[in-house]
Design a protein around this motif. Structure first.
Motif, PDB file in Angstrom:
ATOM      1  N   THR A   1       1.981   5.016  -0.733  1.00 41.97           N
ATOM      2  CA  THR A   1       1.261   6.277  -0.796  1.00 41.97           C
ATOM      3  C   THR A   1       2.047   7.284  -1.627  1.00 41.97           C
ATOM      4  OG1 THR A   1       2.178   6.784   1.364  1.00 41.97           O
ATOM      5  CG2 THR A   1      -0.065   5.955   1.295  1.00 41.97           C
TER       6      THR A   1
ATOM      7  N   ARG B   1      -4.461   2.128   6.225  1.00 41.30           N
ATOM      8  CA  ARG B   1      -3.830   3.353   5.683  1.00 41.30           C
ATOM      9  C   ARG B   1      -3.481   4.340   6.802  1.00 41.30           C
ATOM     10  NH1 ARG B   1      -7.517   5.659   1.405  1.00 41.30           N
ATOM     11  NH2 ARG B   1      -5.739   6.190   0.129  1.00 41.30           N
ATOM     12  N   TYR B   2      -3.405   3.811   8.022  1.00 40.46           N
ATOM     13  CA  TYR B   2      -2.983   4.585   9.187  1.00 40.46           C
ATOM     14  C   TYR B   2      -2.232   3.648  10.126  1.00 40.46           C
ATOM     15  CZ  TYR B   2      -2.797   7.046  13.533  1.00 40.46           C
ATOM     16  OH  TYR B   2      -2.321   7.639  14.682  1.00 40.46           O
TER      17      TYR B   2
ATOM     18  N   THR C   1       0.856  -1.179   0.000  1.00 40.93           N
ATOM     19  CA  THR C   1       0.000   0.000   0.000  1.00 40.93           C
ATOM     20  C   THR C   1       0.894   1.231   0.000  1.00 40.93           C
ATOM     21  OG1 THR C   1      -1.469  -1.310   1.367  1.00 40.93           O
ATOM     22  CG2 THR C   1      -2.018   0.995   1.121  1.00 40.93           C
TER      23      THR C   1
ATOM     24  N   VAL D   1       5.209  -3.032   8.686  1.00 36.52           N
ATOM     25  CA  VAL D   1       5.991  -1.870   8.252  1.00 36.52           C
ATOM     26  C   VAL D   1       7.317  -1.929   9.013  1.00 36.52           C
ATOM     27  CG1 VAL D   1       6.124   0.653   8.156  1.00 36.52           C
ATOM     28  CG2 VAL D   1       3.896  -0.500   7.892  1.00 36.52           C
TER      29      VAL D   1
ATOM     30  N   ARG E   1       1.148   5.920   8.487  1.00 33.30           N
ATOM     31  CA  ARG E   1       2.049   5.759   7.351  1.00 33.30           C
ATOM     32  C   ARG E   1       3.454   6.085   7.830  1.00 33.30           C
ATOM     33  NH1 ARG E   1      -1.917   8.406   2.839  1.00 33.30           N
ATOM     34  NH2 ARG E   1      -3.730   7.482   3.844  1.00 33.30           N
TER      35      ARG E   1
ATOM     36  N   MET F   1       6.776   5.791   1.614  1.00 28.98           N
ATOM     37  CA  MET F   1       5.787   5.867   2.689  1.00 28.98           C
ATOM     38  C   MET F   1       4.847   4.673   2.514  1.00 28.98           C
ATOM     39  SD  MET F   1       6.486   8.530   4.485  1.00 28.98           S
ATOM     40  CE  MET F   1       5.022   8.959   5.403  1.00 28.98           C
ATOM     41  N   ILE F   2       4.762   3.823   3.516  1.00 25.67           N
ATOM     42  CA  ILE F   2       3.860   2.672   3.405  1.00 25.67           C
ATOM     43  C   ILE F   2       2.979   2.581   4.643  1.00 25.67           C
ATOM     44  CG2 ILE F   2       5.407   1.369   1.904  1.00 25.67           C
ATOM     45  CD1 ILE F   2       6.076  -0.393   4.336  1.00 25.67           C
ATOM     46  N   SER F   3       1.950   1.751   4.528  1.00 25.57           N
ATOM     47  CA  SER F   3       1.016   1.575   5.650  1.00 25.57           C
ATOM     48  C   SER F   3       0.452   0.165   5.576  1.00 25.57           C
ATOM     49  CB  SER F   3      -0.126   2.588   5.530  1.00 25.57           C
ATOM     50  OG  SER F   3      -0.908   2.280   4.398  1.00 25.57           O
TER      51      SER F   3
ATOM     52  N   ASP G   1       0.513  -1.200  11.878  1.00 28.86           N
ATOM     53  CA  ASP G   1       1.919  -1.044  11.519  1.00 28.86           C
ATOM     54  C   ASP G   1       2.747  -2.310  11.725  1.00 28.86           C
ATOM     55  OD1 ASP G   1       1.571  -0.891  14.221  1.00 28.86           O
ATOM     56  OD2 ASP G   1       2.555   1.040  14.499  1.00 28.86           O
TER      57      ASP G   1
END
Ligand code: FAD
Length: 457
Positions: free
Chosen positions: A8, A25-26, A6, A66, A28, A19-21, A63
């Motif tokens: 961004t 999507r939270y 994902t 990540v 990032r 930037m990933i998530s 996260d």
């Protein structure tokens, strides 16, 4: 392979950094991205690196997948290494997806032993999160069906582990969120089935007490899950629909004029990028919930449902995580022990209903005994709520966390993006043993995700 990322926007930190998530999507964060080519070349790729974590399909909400510095994509570890049709035993590399497994083996009469609510997850991700399905109350998590794992530990050595061989590494890797080593492949058992259809029974529960009684009555059912209208208040607090399911026999399907192994429709609707965050607001969610409840009540008690609709209804809408807008969303999934659960859950649902920003996706399930280590399940009820990522949500969730901790429950790491260290430590009694194993493996600082850094793992 990169579809599982994902992404961004390009990050400012380094040229290879993005930037990933997770799925929500939270949050990032910037991370270097590496792609593994094969299990054989992975040791050299990881040699000397610190702050690394494996990433499967990126379906953990927060996260967990990540990397503190580096995130390693495992999608190319996608070979099926062996299958025994007599026992259903499958050996698969860690990047093989559940969708691949169902597509390959369902037409041959086999289905995975445990499936989460999406088929777009990998074998490595399912084991690292010890995912649970609608059958946890009877058949445990995915880890309970794993016979052996090959794990690349921080010393660069691939180790074969099982319940009777390096048992500690095996037990802690199941549910270990990638923090004991990178899973290269796994051997587990598929279940024989006569069809890809589920005999579904729907029951209406008018309030939370009725809901919990209905789930308890499903002790002997193979699958059971409930949807809760979490905007209903007062006497209707906790109302919803309970879905019981059993694999349908071949004869039942033929008698109903169905192909025993249905294929999902091709092409999916996709939520476009750039939707505003208010797409899901109190009015739209209230209307959706009321309609869903009415339709469920009217739908009648029993139906034959294809596997993809019963197990993976959300997969029909691609990129549905965009519905919450650019700020993303969080899922709060807790489990609370059975004793006293009704009072705890009704207090939590009342707070959620009063805030009024809940999404349609509130799910309640019974869980059976847990798998140990950092595995999430424990005997009790699990409630999962999706909420937009904003200050009001975070204040609400802090209050819900206090209810969970006071009840002796815990939060699911695969969904987590924001719990505190105190909440985490209160919920996971195996944490000291897990930390001790990490120290002995030399994993401290070497294997690290944003989640493990945030929670002091
Ligand atoms: C719509 C939806 C429904 C869901 N429903 C459920 C449900 O019903 N039950 C449930 O339990 N979960 C559920 N989940 C959560 C999901 O099953 C887990 O987050 C799962 O871990 C995702 O697998 P993944 O391959 O995407 O892993 P990722 O999200 O990429 O990673 C998750 C964790 O696994 C680790 N990991 C991944 N690959 C490896 C590897 N090769 N070696 C070591 N560690 C690895 C990562 O480091 C990370 O800590 C759902 C998620 C979504 C989006």
């Amino acid at each position: 392979m990169h579809a599982n990322l994902t992404l961004t926007e390009a990050g400012p930190e380094a040229r290879s950094s993005r930037m990933i998530s997770g799925w929500g999507r939270y949050p990032r964060a910037a991370s270097e991205i590496l792609a593994a080519d094969s299990p054989e070349t992975l040791p050299a790729l990881l040699h000397g690196r610190r702050g690394v974590i494996a990433r499967g399909a990126g379906r953990a909400y927060g996260d967990a997948a990540v990397g503190r510095r580096t995130t390693v994509l495992t999608g190319a570890l996608d070979r099926l290494r062996g299958f025994d049709p007599a026992s259903g035993r499958l050996r698969a590399e860690a990047g093989v997806t559940l969708a691949d497994i169902v597509r390959t083996f369902l037409p041959r009469g086999f289905f995975p032993p445990v499936v989460p609510g999406t088929q777009f997850v990998t074998v490595g991700g399912m084991i690292a999160s010890d995912v649970h399905g609608k059958n946890h109350h009877r058949e445990g998590g995915f880890g309970a069906h794993v016979e052996a794992l090959t794990v690349l530990t921080p010393d660069g050595v691939p180790r074969l582990c099982a319940r009777d061989r390096e048992p500690e590494l095996f037990a802690m890797t199941v549910g270990g969120m990638g923090l004991t080593g990178t899973i290269l492949d796994a051997t587990f058992h598929l279940r024989p089935v006569e069809s890809g259809w589920i005999r579904q029974q729907t029951r209406v529960a008018a309030d939370l007490g009725a809901m919990l009684r209905a789930l308890d009555a499903d002790d002997a059912a193979t699958y059971s899950v409930a949807w809760i209208d979490c905007l209903a208040r007062g006497p209707a607090l906790g109302r919803g629909l309970v879905y019981r399911g059993e694999h349908a026999g071949r004869e039942v399907c033929l008698a109903a004029g169905r192909d025993p192994f249905p294929i999902p429709p091709r092409g999916r609707l996709t939520v476009p990028p750039g939707l505003p965050g208010w797409t899901l607001n109190r009015a739209s969610v209230t209307a959706f919930n009321a309609l869903y409840f009415r339709r469920g009540r009217a739908a009648g008690a029993s139906a034959l449902v294809p596997w993809h609709s019963y197990f993976f209804p959300l997969d029909g809408l691609a990129a549905w995580n965009r519905l919450y807008g650019a700020r993303g969303f969080v899922q709060h999934q807790c489990v609370v022990p059975r004793l006293g659960a009704e009072a705890v859950l009704s207090g939590m649902l009342d707070r959620v209903a009063r805030l009024g920003t809940a999404s349609p996706l509130a799910v309640l399930k019974r869980l059976g005994p847990g798998g140990g280590g950092l595995s999430f399940p424990m005997e009790g009820y699990t409630l999962a709520l999706d909420l937009p990522a904003n200050a009001a949500t975070f204040a609400l969730l802090d209050a819900l966390d206090r209810c969970v901790v006071a009840a002796g429950g815990r939060l699911y790491l695969a969904k987590d993006a924001r719990q505190s260290r105190d909440t985490f430590e209160a919920g996971y009694p195996a944490l000291p043993a897990f930390r001790d194993l990490r120290r002995r493996l030399g994993a401290d600082g070497v294997l690290a995700s944003r989640l493990s850094t945030r929670l002091g793992l």
